[in-house]
Write a protein that holds these residues in place. Sequence first.
Motif, PDB file in Angstrom:
ATOM      1  N   LEU A  26      -8.565  12.177   5.975  1.00 36.21           N
ATOM      2  CA  LEU A  26      -8.455  11.060   5.271  1.00 36.21           C
ATOM      3  C   LEU A  26      -7.180  10.288   5.988  1.00 36.21           C
ATOM      4  O   LEU A  26      -7.289   9.120   5.824  1.00 36.21           O
ATOM      5  CB  LEU A  26      -8.407  11.157   3.824  1.00 36.21           C
ATOM      6  CG  LEU A  26      -9.508  11.510   3.101  1.00 36.21           C
ATOM      7  CD1 LEU A  26      -9.148  11.833   1.680  1.00 36.21           C
ATOM      8  CD2 LEU A  26     -10.621  10.222   3.043  1.00 36.21           C
ATOM      9  N   ALA A  27      -5.947  11.224   6.001  1.00 37.59           N
ATOM     10  CA  ALA A  27      -4.720  10.308   6.608  1.00 37.59           C
ATOM     11  C   ALA A  27      -4.869   9.838   7.778  1.00 37.59           C
ATOM     12  O   ALA A  27      -4.268   8.840   8.256  1.00 37.59           O
ATOM     13  CB  ALA A  27      -3.646  11.431   6.408  1.00 37.59           C
TER      14      ALA A  27
ATOM     15  N   ILE B  41       0.869  17.158  -0.476  1.00 38.87           N
ATOM     16  CA  ILE B  41      -0.288  16.300  -0.003  1.00 38.87           C
ATOM     17  C   ILE B  41       0.240  14.914   0.199  1.00 38.87           C
ATOM     18  O   ILE B  41      -0.139  14.325   1.344  1.00 38.87           O
ATOM     19  CB  ILE B  41      -1.329  16.126  -1.275  1.00 38.87           C
ATOM     20  CG1 ILE B  41      -1.958  17.543  -1.510  1.00 38.87           C
ATOM     21  CG2 ILE B  41      -2.272  15.123  -0.752  1.00 38.87           C
ATOM     22  CD1 ILE B  41      -2.732  17.503  -2.803  1.00 38.87           C
ATOM     23  N   ALA B  42       1.219  14.297  -0.172  1.00 35.51           N
ATOM     24  CA  ALA B  42       1.850  13.210   0.061  1.00 35.51           C
ATOM     25  C   ALA B  42       2.486  12.992   1.467  1.00 35.51           C
ATOM     26  O   ALA B  42       2.660  12.378   2.141  1.00 35.51           O
ATOM     27  CB  ALA B  42       2.810  12.566  -0.928  1.00 35.51           C
ATOM     28  N   ALA B  43       2.747  14.529   1.979  1.00 37.50           N
ATOM     29  CA  ALA B  43       3.462  14.476   3.271  1.00 37.50           C
ATOM     30  C   ALA B  43       2.468  14.205   4.331  1.00 37.50           C
ATOM     31  O   ALA B  43       2.758  13.722   5.536  1.00 37.50           O
ATOM     32  CB  ALA B  43       3.987  15.929   3.267  1.00 37.50           C
ATOM     33  N   LEU B  44       1.128  14.115   4.061  1.00 38.72           N
ATOM     34  CA  LEU B  44       0.051  13.698   4.980  1.00 38.72           C
ATOM     35  C   LEU B  44      -0.230  12.533   5.081  1.00 38.72           C
ATOM     36  O   LEU B  44      -0.690  11.754   5.822  1.00 38.72           O
ATOM     37  CB  LEU B  44      -1.200  14.443   4.669  1.00 38.72           C
ATOM     38  CG  LEU B  44      -1.098  16.052   4.723  1.00 38.72           C
ATOM     39  CD1 LEU B  44      -2.469  16.501   4.059  1.00 38.72           C
ATOM     40  CD2 LEU B  44      -0.877  16.710   6.039  1.00 38.72           C
ATOM     41  N   PHE B  45       0.234  11.474   4.111  1.00 36.20           N
ATOM     42  CA  PHE B  45      -0.108  10.169   3.959  1.00 36.20           C
ATOM     43  C   PHE B  45       1.019   9.425   4.134  1.00 36.20           C
ATOM     44  O   PHE B  45       0.822   8.198   4.571  1.00 36.20           O
ATOM     45  CB  PHE B  45      -0.692   9.969   2.551  1.00 36.20           C
ATOM     46  CG  PHE B  45      -2.123  10.272   2.419  1.00 36.20           C
ATOM     47  CD1 PHE B  45      -3.086   9.802   2.716  1.00 36.20           C
ATOM     48  CD2 PHE B  45      -2.457  11.777   1.758  1.00 36.20           C
ATOM     49  CE1 PHE B  45      -4.598  10.520   2.627  1.00 36.20           C
ATOM     50  CE2 PHE B  45      -3.608  12.158   1.514  1.00 36.20           C
ATOM     51  CZ  PHE B  45      -4.580  11.796   2.253  1.00 36.20           C
TER      52      PHE B  45
ATOM     53  N   LYS C 241       0.961  -1.023   0.130  1.00 37.91           N
ATOM     54  CA  LYS C 241       0.019   0.061   0.094  1.00 37.91           C
ATOM     55  C   LYS C 241       0.832   1.294   0.078  1.00 37.91           C
ATOM     56  O   LYS C 241       0.677   2.411  -0.846  1.00 37.91           O
ATOM     57  CB  LYS C 241      -0.973   0.102   1.143  1.00 37.91           C
ATOM     58  CG  LYS C 241      -1.728   1.247   1.525  1.00 37.91           C
ATOM     59  CD  LYS C 241      -2.660   1.047   2.545  1.00 37.91           C
ATOM     60  CE  LYS C 241      -3.422   2.336   2.867  1.00 37.91           C
ATOM     61  NZ  LYS C 241      -4.236   2.503   3.900  1.00 37.91           N
ATOM     62  N   THR C 242       1.621   1.170   0.937  1.00 37.02           N
ATOM     63  CA  THR C 242       2.802   2.428   0.643  1.00 37.02           C
ATOM     64  C   THR C 242       3.616   2.662  -0.559  1.00 37.02           C
ATOM     65  O   THR C 242       3.683   3.775  -0.954  1.00 37.02           O
ATOM     66  CB  THR C 242       3.837   2.364   1.936  1.00 37.02           C
ATOM     67  OG1 THR C 242       3.114   1.781   3.183  1.00 37.02           O
ATOM     68  CG2 THR C 242       4.516   3.528   2.133  1.00 37.02           C
ATOM     69  N   LEU C 243       3.827   1.341  -1.028  1.00 37.75           N
ATOM     70  CA  LEU C 243       4.722   1.556  -2.439  1.00 37.75           C
ATOM     71  C   LEU C 243       3.810   2.145  -3.330  1.00 37.75           C
ATOM     72  O   LEU C 243       4.428   2.951  -4.393  1.00 37.75           O
ATOM     73  CB  LEU C 243       5.420   0.110  -2.787  1.00 37.75           C
ATOM     74  CG  LEU C 243       6.151   0.204  -3.866  1.00 37.75           C
ATOM     75  CD1 LEU C 243       7.438   0.817  -3.987  1.00 37.75           C
ATOM     76  CD2 LEU C 243       6.448  -1.385  -4.141  1.00 37.75           C
ATOM     77  N   ALA C 244       2.420   1.733  -3.419  1.00 34.28           N
ATOM     78  CA  ALA C 244       1.537   2.097  -4.410  1.00 34.28           C
ATOM     79  C   ALA C 244       1.164   3.653  -4.231  1.00 34.28           C
ATOM     80  O   ALA C 244       1.078   4.160  -5.253  1.00 34.28           O
ATOM     81  CB  ALA C 244       0.153   1.331  -4.316  1.00 34.28           C
ATOM     82  N   LEU C 245       1.122   3.937  -2.843  1.00 27.09           N
ATOM     83  CA  LEU C 245       0.789   5.513  -2.687  1.00 27.09           C
ATOM     84  C   LEU C 245       2.023   6.315  -3.256  1.00 27.09           C
ATOM     85  O   LEU C 245       1.679   7.415  -3.725  1.00 27.09           O
ATOM     86  CB  LEU C 245       0.580   5.733  -1.366  1.00 27.09           C
ATOM     87  CG  LEU C 245      -0.925   5.617  -0.870  1.00 27.09           C
ATOM     88  CD1 LEU C 245      -1.125   5.776   0.740  1.00 27.09           C
ATOM     89  CD2 LEU C 245      -1.657   6.444  -1.442  1.00 27.09           C
ATOM     90  N   THR C 246       3.150   5.899  -2.950  1.00 20.51           N
ATOM     91  CA  THR C 246       4.381   6.483  -3.345  1.00 20.51           C
ATOM     92  C   THR C 246       4.347   6.598  -4.778  1.00 20.51           C
ATOM     93  O   THR C 246       4.702   7.827  -5.201  1.00 20.51           O
ATOM     94  CB  THR C 246       5.760   5.684  -2.877  1.00 20.51           C
ATOM     95  OG1 THR C 246       5.529   5.726  -1.420  1.00 20.51           O
ATOM     96  CG2 THR C 246       6.764   6.720  -3.123  1.00 20.51           C
ATOM     97  N   ALA C 247       3.994   5.656  -5.545  1.00 19.02           N
ATOM     98  CA  ALA C 247       4.156   5.609  -7.002  1.00 19.02           C
ATOM     99  C   ALA C 247       3.039   6.436  -7.483  1.00 19.02           C
ATOM    100  O   ALA C 247       3.351   7.225  -8.666  1.00 19.02           O
ATOM    101  CB  ALA C 247       4.024   4.073  -7.374  1.00 19.02           C
TER     102      ALA C 247
ATOM    103  N   VAL D 119       9.133  11.887  -3.259  1.00 20.92           N
ATOM    104  CA  VAL D 119       8.172  12.306  -4.228  1.00 20.92           C
ATOM    105  C   VAL D 119       8.471  13.517  -4.822  1.00 20.92           C
ATOM    106  O   VAL D 119       8.292  13.763  -5.895  1.00 20.92           O
ATOM    107  CB  VAL D 119       6.551  12.138  -3.416  1.00 20.92           C
ATOM    108  CG1 VAL D 119       5.601  13.111  -4.324  1.00 20.92           C
ATOM    109  CG2 VAL D 119       6.284  10.718  -3.263  1.00 20.92           C
ATOM    110  N   ALA D 120       8.966  14.449  -3.789  1.00 23.08           N
ATOM    111  CA  ALA D 120       9.275  15.916  -4.267  1.00 23.08           C
ATOM    112  C   ALA D 120      10.508  15.756  -5.240  1.00 23.08           C
ATOM    113  O   ALA D 120      10.499  16.300  -6.525  1.00 23.08           O
ATOM    114  CB  ALA D 120       9.693  16.778  -2.988  1.00 23.08           C
ATOM    115  N   ALA D 121      11.295  15.188  -4.908  1.00 18.45           N
ATOM    116  CA  ALA D 121      12.748  15.112  -5.717  1.00 18.45           C
ATOM    117  C   ALA D 121      12.331  14.476  -7.070  1.00 18.45           C
ATOM    118  O   ALA D 121      12.973  14.721  -8.090  1.00 18.45           O
ATOM    119  CB  ALA D 121      13.818  14.238  -4.877  1.00 18.45           C
TER     120      ALA D 121
END
Length: 155
Positions: free
Chosen positions: A152-153, A40-44, A4-10, A53-55
Motif C-alpha cells: 500500500l505504501a 506501521i507509520a514508518a512505512l507511510f 494528506k501527510t498531516l492527516a496521516l500523521t494525525a 508518532v512514536a513519541a
Amino acid sequence: MKTKTLALTALFISLAAIGGLLKIPVGIASIALDSMPALIAALFLSAPLAGTVAAAGHLLSAMLGGFPLGPFHFLIAFEMFAVVWLFAKMSEHRWNKLRWPAFVIGNGIIAAIPFYFLLSPHFSMLLFQDSCLRQRLTPALPQSLCPSCSELARR
C-alpha cells in the motif's frame, strides 16, 4: 507539509493513543500497544514524522496511565522517537531483515540502559525482564502486517 501527510500523521497519533489504552499487565509494568501504529507509520511517513508518532503515542499512553515514571516519560519518548526513526530509515533503504532486530535491541535493551544509572540497578533488571516479553509481543502484529502495508505504501 501536504494535507494528506498531516492527516496521516494525525491518524497514526490517534491510533497510538488508542493503542495506549490497550495495556496488557506484565510483572511490574504493562505492555501498551502504542508503538504498533508508529511502526506501521514508518512505512507511510518520513522518518521524523514516524518518530513523532512514536513519541506522541508514548506520551499519550503515559498520560492515560497517570505518568507512573514521572518526568522519565519524556526521556522514554525521545528514545521511542530515535528507535522508530532508525526503523523508518532502515525501511526506506529496504533493510527489511535488519529493521526488526534493530527495533527490538534498540527499544528493549539500549533504551533501558539510562534507567540502570538514573533509578537503580534492581529496578532496571525488573524492567529488562518485562522488556524481554514486551519485545516479543510488540512487533508481532506490525511485522505480520508489514508486507501488505508495504504494498500500500508503494502505491
